[in-house]
Design an enzyme around this catalytic site. Structure first.
Site, short mmCIF file in Angstrom:
data_model
loop_
_atom_site.label_atom_id
_atom_site.label_comp_id
_atom_site.label_asym_id
_atom_site.label_seq_id
_atom_site.Cartn_x
_atom_site.Cartn_y
_atom_site.Cartn_z
N LYS A 177 88.36 -76.74 -40.51
CA LYS A 177 89.80 -77.06 -40.45
C LYS A 177 90.17 -77.00 -38.96
O LYS A 177 90.47 -75.94 -38.43
CB LYS A 177 90.60 -76.02 -41.25
CG LYS A 177 91.95 -76.48 -41.76
CD LYS A 177 92.92 -76.93 -40.69
CE LYS A 177 93.57 -75.81 -39.93
NZ LYS A 177 94.44 -76.30 -38.82
N SER A 230 95.45 -67.56 -32.30
CA SER A 230 96.31 -66.49 -31.79
C SER A 230 96.15 -65.22 -32.62
O SER A 230 95.74 -65.26 -33.78
CB SER A 230 97.77 -66.95 -31.84
OG SER A 230 98.12 -67.20 -33.19
N CYS A 285 91.01 -68.50 -23.67
CA CYS A 285 91.18 -67.11 -24.10
C CYS A 285 90.51 -66.16 -23.12
O CYS A 285 90.70 -64.96 -23.20
CB CYS A 285 90.63 -66.91 -25.50
SG CYS A 285 88.87 -67.16 -25.56
P1 NAD Z 1 97.08 -70.79 -33.46
O1 NAD Z 1 96.87 -69.41 -33.94
O2 NAD Z 1 98.47 -71.31 -33.39
O3 NAD Z 1 96.28 -71.83 -34.40
C1 NAD Z 1 94.94 -71.61 -34.75
C2 NAD Z 1 94.68 -72.22 -36.11
O4 NAD Z 1 95.53 -71.57 -37.07
C3 NAD Z 1 95.01 -73.70 -36.18
O5 NAD Z 1 93.97 -74.36 -36.89
C4 NAD Z 1 96.35 -73.76 -36.92
O6 NAD Z 1 96.47 -74.90 -37.72
C5 NAD Z 1 96.33 -72.51 -37.78
N1 NAD Z 1 97.67 -71.90 -37.96
C6 NAD Z 1 98.70 -71.91 -37.08
N2 NAD Z 1 99.75 -71.21 -37.57
C7 NAD Z 1 99.37 -70.74 -38.79
C8 NAD Z 1 99.99 -69.93 -39.78
N3 NAD Z 1 101.23 -69.47 -39.62
N4 NAD Z 1 99.29 -69.63 -40.89
C9 NAD Z 1 98.03 -70.07 -41.06
N5 NAD Z 1 97.40 -70.85 -40.15
C10 NAD Z 1 98.04 -71.18 -39.03
O7 NAD Z 1 96.34 -70.91 -32.05
P2 NAD Z 1 96.37 -72.12 -31.03
O8 NAD Z 1 97.73 -72.18 -30.42
O9 NAD Z 1 95.81 -73.34 -31.64
O10 NAD Z 1 95.31 -71.62 -29.95
C11 NAD Z 1 95.62 -70.77 -28.88
C12 NAD Z 1 95.34 -69.34 -29.21
O11 NAD Z 1 93.97 -69.18 -29.58
C13 NAD Z 1 95.55 -68.40 -28.03
O12 NAD Z 1 96.16 -67.23 -28.51
C14 NAD Z 1 94.14 -68.11 -27.56
O13 NAD Z 1 93.98 -66.90 -26.87
C15 NAD Z 1 93.41 -68.10 -28.86
N6 NAD Z 1 91.98 -68.30 -28.68
C16 NAD Z 1 91.18 -67.22 -28.81
C17 NAD Z 1 89.81 -67.35 -28.62
C18 NAD Z 1 88.92 -66.16 -28.72
O14 NAD Z 1 87.72 -66.33 -28.62
N7 NAD Z 1 89.41 -64.95 -28.93
C19 NAD Z 1 89.27 -68.60 -28.31
C20 NAD Z 1 90.12 -69.69 -28.21
C21 NAD Z 1 91.49 -69.53 -28.40
#
Ligand code: NAD
Length: 488
Positions: A177, A230, A285
């Site tokens: 996804k 996140s 990240c």
């Molecule tokens: P996000 O959490 O908004 O989205 C991630 C995934 O979750 C997406 O596929 C999205 O469709 C889904 N999603 C979003 N809101 C949701 C909800 N309320 N309920 C269920 N699913 C939901 O993250 P983003 O903005 O796409 O990416 C950036 C974030 O990812 C930053 O916080 C970054 O630090 C983090 N990140 C972490 C790592 C790591 O290795 N720790 C790596 C890459 C990115």
């Protein structure tokens, strides 16, 4: 590339075929220009169910192949990634907004991830021991079944490849996804896996947002969920998936601190810190978010400002993901300034000629930030570094460890004693010494601590083998005449 430029082109990929979802669609917007490049379906639980049925069916034959047989598909996939390196790079650039060089590095990392998966037969062998006379115990690593991988916007090619090669080669079937903000690369990966001969149903892509993530966590035939995104959503996914008795590994957000000691090498430190905070427009990240300058580090800060001022948005610096992200990042800078911080290099209101609709923030250095400010505590996720001044290393480590996150922490110093202190005491999963982005490379695993990761195991490297398999323990006796004891 057709898929990227044809509106309404994104479909789900289920059982080896593209499938149109009847669900409502969301525009896909290129951050480079702000223009609509495609649309993505916000699929429903029904779409997911179809994919899970296909994956469950494919699992019977896929899991019955030997590890060496499955590896052959991954060799071919790896070669296709190399063949299409330039086109995949363009696609990441277009949908995510990072520079072409950064996008190419992301694709190269995907190739490395595949090469690790191709070496799996060299790493995963069974254990056998004669534990009593005539009695053998053995451990085999077996796949877990249908698994799901939920990915974020910031690495549309690499983060899916954190999970696809290892999960598949170890015998699982997957539902990916991707982020609904950047769905184009994932679809292209599905096409390449099909071209590599991966049987129908082994790999599926179901597009969408929150609804599909919740359906993944609830689906009774999905055995494991991997999530990257996140911290807010990582917690939701971890709680919901584990409440439904699935294994779950959920990687969250970050607030990475770089401690700069006064003895740090000036040129290397200044360029590394700026590269860490501004690379991929600060949307990594592993990006540096806070620099803790210990004692007299002014020459290093002055040099950082020179390096940052030379970086041109739209050239060496890509776009941030959306208009909302630009607004949010600039609001953090303004709020810190109003609270008394000093903006040394200001990236607000950046525009790029001929790309006025794009979402650009220039590199920004904010000095005299205090630990209580929001900019020091929350994930800004833009090309911004906050500088906090500390008197000594103890104070610096205390500031770092007060953060609820724990992805990465680095120290810049020429002194082995200082470095050792940070290596031992920083509460983070990945530590750098004179390295601004301390990403472990294969075979070393990737994963943070604290609010940056929920669940055991790391997502890549050897540690991921544990997550994608379960141990089967078998005790065997073929010789009834053998000397008997309590076990035989
Ligand atoms: P996000 O959490 O908004 O989205 C991630 C995934 O979750 C997406 O596929 C999205 O469709 C889904 N999603 C979003 N809101 C949701 C909800 N309320 N309920 C269920 N699913 C939901 O993250 P983003 O903005 O796409 O990416 C950036 C974030 O990812 C930053 O916080 C970054 O630090 C983090 N990140 C972490 C790592 C790591 O290795 N720790 C790596 C890459 C990115």
């Amino acid at each position: 590339m057709d898929i990227a430029t044809t509106p309404n082109a994104v479909q789900n990929f289920i059982n080896g075929r593209f499938k149109t979802s009847t669900a409502e669609k969301l525009d896909v917007i290129s951050p480079l220009t702000g223009s609509t490049i495609s649309a993505v379906p916000l699929s429903t639980a029904t779409d997911l169910d179809e994919a899970v049925k296909a994956a469950k069916n494919a699992f019977k034959t896929w899991s019955a192949l030997t590890l060496k047989e499955r590896t052959q598909y991954l060799f071919r996939y790896r070669n296709l990634l190399i063949r299409d390196r330039d086109a995949l790079t363009e696609l990441v650039h277009l949908e995510n907004g990072k520079t072409l060089d950064e996008a190419r590095a992301e694709v190269d990392k995907s190739i490395e991830l595949c090469e690790f998966a191709c070496s799996m037969p060299q790493m995963v062998s069974y254990e056998v021991q004669e534990v009593s006379k005539g009695v053998e115990c053995r451990i085999e690593r077996k796949p877990i079944g249908v698994v799901a991988s939920i990915t974020p916007f910031n690495f549309p090619n690499m983060v899916p490849n954190w999970t696809i090669p290892n999960a598949l080669v170890l015998g699982n079937c997957m539902i990916l996804k991707p982020s609904e903000i950047v769905p184009l690369s994932a679809i292209r990966l599905a096409e390449l896996l099909k071209e590599a001969g991966v049987p129908d149903g082994v790999f599926n892509v179901v597009n969408g947002g929150r609804e599909i993530v919740e359906a993944i966590c609830d689906h009774p035939d999905i055995q494991a969920v991997s999530f990257v995104g996140s911290t807010k959503v990582a917690k939701i996914v971890y709680q919901r998936a584990t409440a439904n008795l699935k294994r779950c590994l959920a990687l969250g957000g970050a607030k990475n601190h770089l401690i700069v000691m006064p003895d740090a090498q000036l040129e290397m430190t200044a360029s590394n810190v700026v590269a860490s905070m501004s690379g991929c427009a600060g949307q990594r990240c592993m990006a540096a978010a806070v620099m803790i300058g210990v004692d007299r580090v002014q020459p290093i800060i002055d040099r950082m400002c020179e390096v940052a001022r030379a970086i041109r948005p739209g050239h060496e610096l890509g776009a941030v993901i959306s208009a909302e992200a630009k607004k949010r990042i600039e609001a953090y800078i303004t709020e810190a300034e109003q609270a008394g911080a000093k903006v040394l290099v200001d990236g607000r209101n950046a525009t790029v000629p001929d790309k006025e609709g794009g979402f650009y923030v220039g590199p920004t250095i904010v000095d005299y930030v205090t630990p209580d400010m929001r900019i020091a505590q929350e994930e800004v996720f833009g090309p911004v570094i906050s500088i906090i001044r500390a008197k000594n290393l103890d104070e610096a480590i205390a500031i770092e460890n007060a953060s609820p996150y724990g992805n990465a922490a680095s120290v810049f110093t020429e002194n082995g004693g200082f470095a050792k202190e940070v290596m031992e005491r920083a509460s983070a999963g990945m530590i750098g010494v004179n390295i601004g982005v301390p990403v472990p490379r294969e075979p070393f695993p990737f994963g943070g601590w604290n609010d940056s990761k929920f669940g055991v195991c790391d997502i890549t490297g050897k540690s991921s083998i544990e997550f994608w398999t379960q141990n089967k323990k078998t005790s065997v006796k073929w010789n009834p005449e053998a000397h008997t004891n309590w076990m035989s």
